[in-house]
Design a protein around this motif. Structure first.
Motif, short mmCIF file in Angstrom:
data_model
loop_
_atom_site.label_atom_id
_atom_site.label_comp_id
_atom_site.label_asym_id
_atom_site.label_seq_id
_atom_site.Cartn_x
_atom_site.Cartn_y
_atom_site.Cartn_z
N GLY A 101 0.88 -1.11 0.03
CA GLY A 101 0.10 -0.13 -0.20
C GLY A 101 0.88 1.27 -0.04
O GLY A 101 0.36 2.32 -0.33
N LEU A 102 2.21 1.18 0.29
CA LEU A 102 2.89 2.40 0.42
C LEU A 102 3.08 3.11 -0.99
O LEU A 102 3.32 4.42 -1.09
CB LEU A 102 4.34 2.21 0.89
N LEU A 103 3.01 2.38 -2.25
CA LEU A 103 3.03 2.90 -3.51
C LEU A 103 1.98 3.10 -4.10
O LEU A 103 1.74 3.72 -5.38
CB LEU A 103 3.85 2.05 -4.23
N GLU A 104 0.77 2.87 -3.40
CA GLU A 104 -0.69 3.01 -4.19
C GLU A 104 -0.96 4.63 -4.04
O GLU A 104 -0.63 5.35 -3.46
CB GLU A 104 -1.68 2.23 -3.34
N ARG A 105 -1.74 4.74 -5.06
CA ARG A 105 -2.18 6.28 -5.26
C ARG A 105 -2.74 6.77 -4.17
O ARG A 105 -2.54 8.09 -3.93
CB ARG A 105 -3.12 6.43 -6.64
N SER A 106 -3.39 5.97 -3.57
CA SER A 106 -4.23 6.71 -2.19
C SER A 106 -3.15 7.18 -0.98
O SER A 106 -3.50 7.96 -0.13
CB SER A 106 -5.09 5.71 -1.43
N ASN A 107 -1.84 6.77 -1.22
CA ASN A 107 -0.86 7.21 -0.14
C ASN A 107 -0.11 8.19 -0.84
O ASN A 107 0.91 8.52 -0.22
CB ASN A 107 -0.01 5.79 0.06
N ARG A 108 -0.28 8.68 -2.15
CA ARG A 108 0.56 9.86 -2.65
C ARG A 108 0.17 11.20 -2.30
O ARG A 108 -0.97 11.57 -2.37
CB ARG A 108 0.60 9.52 -4.13
N VAL A 109 1.21 11.91 -2.35
CA VAL A 109 0.92 13.48 -2.03
C VAL A 109 2.07 14.34 -2.89
O VAL A 109 3.07 13.95 -2.84
CB VAL A 109 1.49 13.75 -0.45
N THR A 110 1.50 15.12 -3.94
CA THR A 110 2.19 15.99 -4.52
C THR A 110 2.57 17.22 -3.72
O THR A 110 1.77 17.89 -3.22
CB THR A 110 1.62 16.30 -5.83
N LEU A 111 3.77 17.44 -3.59
CA LEU A 111 4.30 18.64 -2.71
C LEU A 111 4.60 19.83 -3.61
O LEU A 111 4.66 19.54 -4.83
CB LEU A 111 5.72 18.37 -2.22
N PRO A 112 4.56 21.03 -2.92
CA PRO A 112 4.81 22.35 -3.86
C PRO A 112 5.93 22.20 -4.44
O PRO A 112 7.00 21.88 -3.92
CB PRO A 112 4.55 23.38 -2.86
N SER A 113 6.21 22.61 -5.75
CA SER A 113 7.31 22.78 -6.25
C SER A 113 8.44 23.43 -5.78
O SER A 113 8.18 24.52 -5.09
CB SER A 113 7.24 23.08 -7.91
N LEU A 114 9.64 23.18 -5.99
CA LEU A 114 10.99 23.92 -5.58
C LEU A 114 11.55 24.68 -6.72
O LEU A 114 11.50 23.97 -7.77
CB LEU A 114 11.93 23.06 -4.76
N LYS A 115 11.84 25.71 -6.56
CA LYS A 115 12.19 26.54 -7.70
C LYS A 115 13.90 26.91 -7.61
O LYS A 115 14.10 27.46 -6.21
CB LYS A 115 11.32 27.95 -7.75
N LEU A 116 14.56 26.95 -8.62
CA LEU A 116 15.84 27.22 -8.57
C LEU A 116 16.02 28.33 -9.68
O LEU A 116 16.07 28.15 -10.75
CB LEU A 116 16.65 26.11 -9.04
N MET A 117 15.94 29.75 -8.97
CA MET A 117 16.19 30.95 -9.93
C MET A 117 17.20 31.87 -9.26
O MET A 117 17.13 32.21 -8.04
CB MET A 117 14.61 31.51 -9.99
#
Length: 142
Positions: free
Chosen positions: A26-42
């Motif tokens: 279950g660790l890799l299942e979609r229900s356990n996924r979180v998309t974090l805010p992007s990090l920017k290198l500028m």
């Protein structure tokens, strides 16, 4: 009594690995996924709007973007050792590394990093040689 005990032991030994596999899969299942805010290198801009707070055992997807305004890197060996890295995707090429210390962008581009947070603690990803707080992102794994 012995045949009943042996039958029960055999049934448990066959069922236990299946149950254990079902829990860890279950660790890799979609229900356990979180998309974090992007990090920017500028050049001269903050890496992140805010610190990141992660939960151990959760699968995360993190994009690191560079606008190409300068040759910039992001390092954080302690953080990368506190997570299990599933893959790094660069230009639709999937890489499954054993370990990472840093990323460096010579030009504009995006890296997508997917990982499972493992070891609780406070970590940082920062631009090497920089001292400003905006040139790093603090990451806490709970």
């Amino acid at each position: 009594m012995k045949p009943v005990f042996l039958a029960a032991l055999l049934a448990f030994s066959v069922a236990a690995p299946v149950a254990l596999h079902a829990q860890t899969a279950g660790l890799l299942e979609r229900s356990n996924r979180v998309t974090l805010p992007s990090l920017k290198l500028m050049s001269g801009e903050p890496v992140s709007e805010a610190p990141l707070s992660l939960k151990s055992g959760t699968y995360y997807i993190l994009e690191i973007e560079s606008d190409g305004s300068a040759e910039l890197a992001l390092e954080g060996a302690a953080f990368f050792r506190a997570v299990w890295i599933n893959e790094v995707v660069i230009n639709d090429i999937e890489i499954r590394p054993i370990g990472i210390d840093s990323f460096e962008f010579d030009d504009e581009g995006t890296i997508e990093l997917s990982f499972i947070a493992i070891k609780p603690g406070t970590y940082a990803l920062s631009i090497p040689g920089s001292t400003g707080d905006s040139q790093r992102v603090e990451i806490t794994i709970e």
